[in-house]
Enzyme design. Structure first.
Site, PDB file in Angstrom:
ATOM      1  N   HIS A 100       0.804  -1.224   0.000  1.00  0.00           N
ATOM      2  CA  HIS A 100       0.000   0.000   0.000  1.00  0.00           C
ATOM      3  C   HIS A 100       0.839   1.278   0.000  1.00  0.00           C
ATOM      4  O   HIS A 100       0.510   2.257   0.682  1.00  0.00           O
ATOM      5  CB  HIS A 100      -0.956   0.009   1.194  1.00  0.00           C
ATOM      6  CG  HIS A 100      -2.032  -1.030   1.127  1.00  0.00           C
ATOM      7  ND1 HIS A 100      -2.542  -1.513  -0.064  1.00  0.00           N
ATOM      8  CD2 HIS A 100      -2.710  -1.701   2.112  1.00  0.00           C
ATOM      9  CE1 HIS A 100      -3.490  -2.412   0.188  1.00  0.00           C
ATOM     10  NE2 HIS A 100      -3.598  -2.544   1.491  1.00  0.00           N
ATOM     11  N   HIS A 170      -9.785   1.850   0.463  1.00  0.00           N
ATOM     12  CA  HIS A 170      -9.659   0.710   1.378  1.00  0.00           C
ATOM     13  C   HIS A 170     -10.737   0.734   2.461  1.00  0.00           C
ATOM     14  O   HIS A 170     -10.472   0.415   3.620  1.00  0.00           O
ATOM     15  CB  HIS A 170      -8.271   0.706   2.012  1.00  0.00           C
ATOM     16  CG  HIS A 170      -7.781  -0.649   2.436  1.00  0.00           C
ATOM     17  ND1 HIS A 170      -8.385  -1.365   3.443  1.00  0.00           N
ATOM     18  CD2 HIS A 170      -6.756  -1.410   2.002  1.00  0.00           C
ATOM     19  CE1 HIS A 170      -7.735  -2.509   3.621  1.00  0.00           C
ATOM     20  NE2 HIS A 170      -6.744  -2.562   2.752  1.00  0.00           N
ATOM     21  N   GLU A 303     -11.491  -3.850  -2.801  1.00  0.00           N
ATOM     22  CA  GLU A 303     -10.529  -2.868  -3.285  1.00  0.00           C
ATOM     23  C   GLU A 303     -10.353  -3.040  -4.802  1.00  0.00           C
ATOM     24  O   GLU A 303      -9.581  -3.886  -5.258  1.00  0.00           O
ATOM     25  CB  GLU A 303      -9.195  -3.050  -2.570  1.00  0.00           C
ATOM     26  CG  GLU A 303      -9.292  -3.004  -1.053  1.00  0.00           C
ATOM     27  CD  GLU A 303      -8.111  -3.687  -0.390  1.00  0.00           C
ATOM     28  OE1 GLU A 303      -6.948  -3.294  -0.672  1.00  0.00           O
ATOM     29  OE2 GLU A 303      -8.339  -4.644   0.384  1.00  0.00           O
TER      30      GLU A 303
END
Length: 338
Positions: A100, A170, A303
């Site tokens: 991420h 997210h 996601e």
């Protein structure tokens, strides 16, 4: 749109604001920290996402709750990739891999807000060349727009040098507004998924879901198989029956219905449509009630994105963005209350 609330400040002294979008059907609170969806109230007033109450919690107790993650959402194996013959090394913040966007990804950046109406908010940031190891100065934005019972997210980005990019939201959804999501019913328009190793890095080509515990082409409870423990990328099936994705620089592509979630007890449902080729389906089973305010299965994530480790997998849909191109991606979340 009313003036934003002062939500707090980062340790560096950056002000964090909270904007509330409201169209009479949906009410969404968005933070400038991480472009984060903090609350999402559907037509009956129920908040259906997991959110936190302070900047400190988002910086220290969050598992990316509601944030836009980047520069590269999901994992890059070995925390490195090669682009145009040059190897780039990233922060290894998930074992040996990068997750991420690294240690200080976009979820921990304060975005610039430009409200455009009571139900329309644009957030933007500039990621400098070399930030978290990524090449190129990237200008990124995400627009939050309410339309009836739909929350629409529009992502755009440009770069001054070749780079890789994978932006996604997210949010952890819980359509019951509390408890856990193991009884939620999920369907995914995906005939393949990406098997992964112990580090959650894809092991090879997408595999068929048919005849496996990963098959959600027919609606099933989260906990119907594997104890409900999913953290896998699903490859969406296009209208022609094969799985595709447009290149990052060419635009968002057509939106299609890709995923549905229903809470049978409340009757609330969520339908996700996206221009992206895949979705990371994560059931929140790794949430730790000691480290965050939420325990296992408190919410599930959908996601929408490019594939994990795509910068190292030329056979996957491209995640490369080059100067002169504009990355465009759209995802819509449509809610219903029976």
């Amino acid at each position: 749109m009313a003036a934003p609330d002062h939500f707090g400040a980062t340790p560096e002294g950056e002000r964090v604001d909270r904007y509330v979008l409201d169209n009479g059907r949906l009410r969404v609170a968005v933070l400038t920290l991480g472009a984060t969806v903090q609350r999402l109230e559907v037509a009956d007033g129920t908040d259906v996402v997991l959110g936190l109450g302070s900047v400190d919690d988002y910086l220290n107790r969050s598992r990316y709750f509601g944030a836009v993650v980047g520069r590269y959402g999901n994992r890059i194996g070995g925390a490195r990739f090669t682009l145009d013959g040059t190897e780039y090394r990233l922060a290894a913040n998930d074992g040996a891999n990068s997750l991420h966007g690294g240690v200080r990804g976009f979820d921990k950046r304060v975005w610039r807000a430009e409200p455009a109406g009571p139900a329309d908010l644009l957030l933007s940031l500039v990621s400098p060349d070399g930030e978290e190891g990524y090449p190129g100065t990237l200008a990124a934005s995400v627009r939050y727009l309410l339309d009836g019972d739909t929350l629409r997210l529009e992502y755009r980005a440009t770069t001054d040098a070749p780079t890789v990019l994978n932006l996604t939201n997210h949010s952890y959804f819980n359509l019951a507004g509390g408890g856990d999501v193991r009884g939620h019913v999920v369907s995914l328009a995906a005939d393949r998924y990406l098997p992964v190793d112990d580090g959650k890095i894809p092991t090879g080509e997408p595999a068929p879901v048919a005849g496996t515990p990963f098959d959600f082409t027919v609606p099933a409870r989260v906990d119907a198989r594997l104890g409900g423990r999913y953290d896998h990328c699903y490859v969406f099936t296009d209208d022609a029956g094969s799985s595709t994705g447009s290149s990052t620089g060419s635009g968002g592509g057509a939106l299609r219905g890709r995923a549905t979630v229903t809470d049978p007890d409340s009757g609330r449902s969520l339908e996700v449509a996206t221009s992206e080729p895949g979705v990371q389906f994560y059931t929140g089973h790794m949430l730790d009630g000691a480290a965050t305010p939420f325990g296992p299965f408190a919410g599930l994530c959908l996601e929408t994105q490019r594939f994990p480790d795509a910068p190292n997998r030329p056979e996957f849909p491209s995640a490369v963005l080059r100067p002169g191109e504009t990355h465009v991606s759209v995802t819509e979340y449509r809610f219903a209350v029976s």
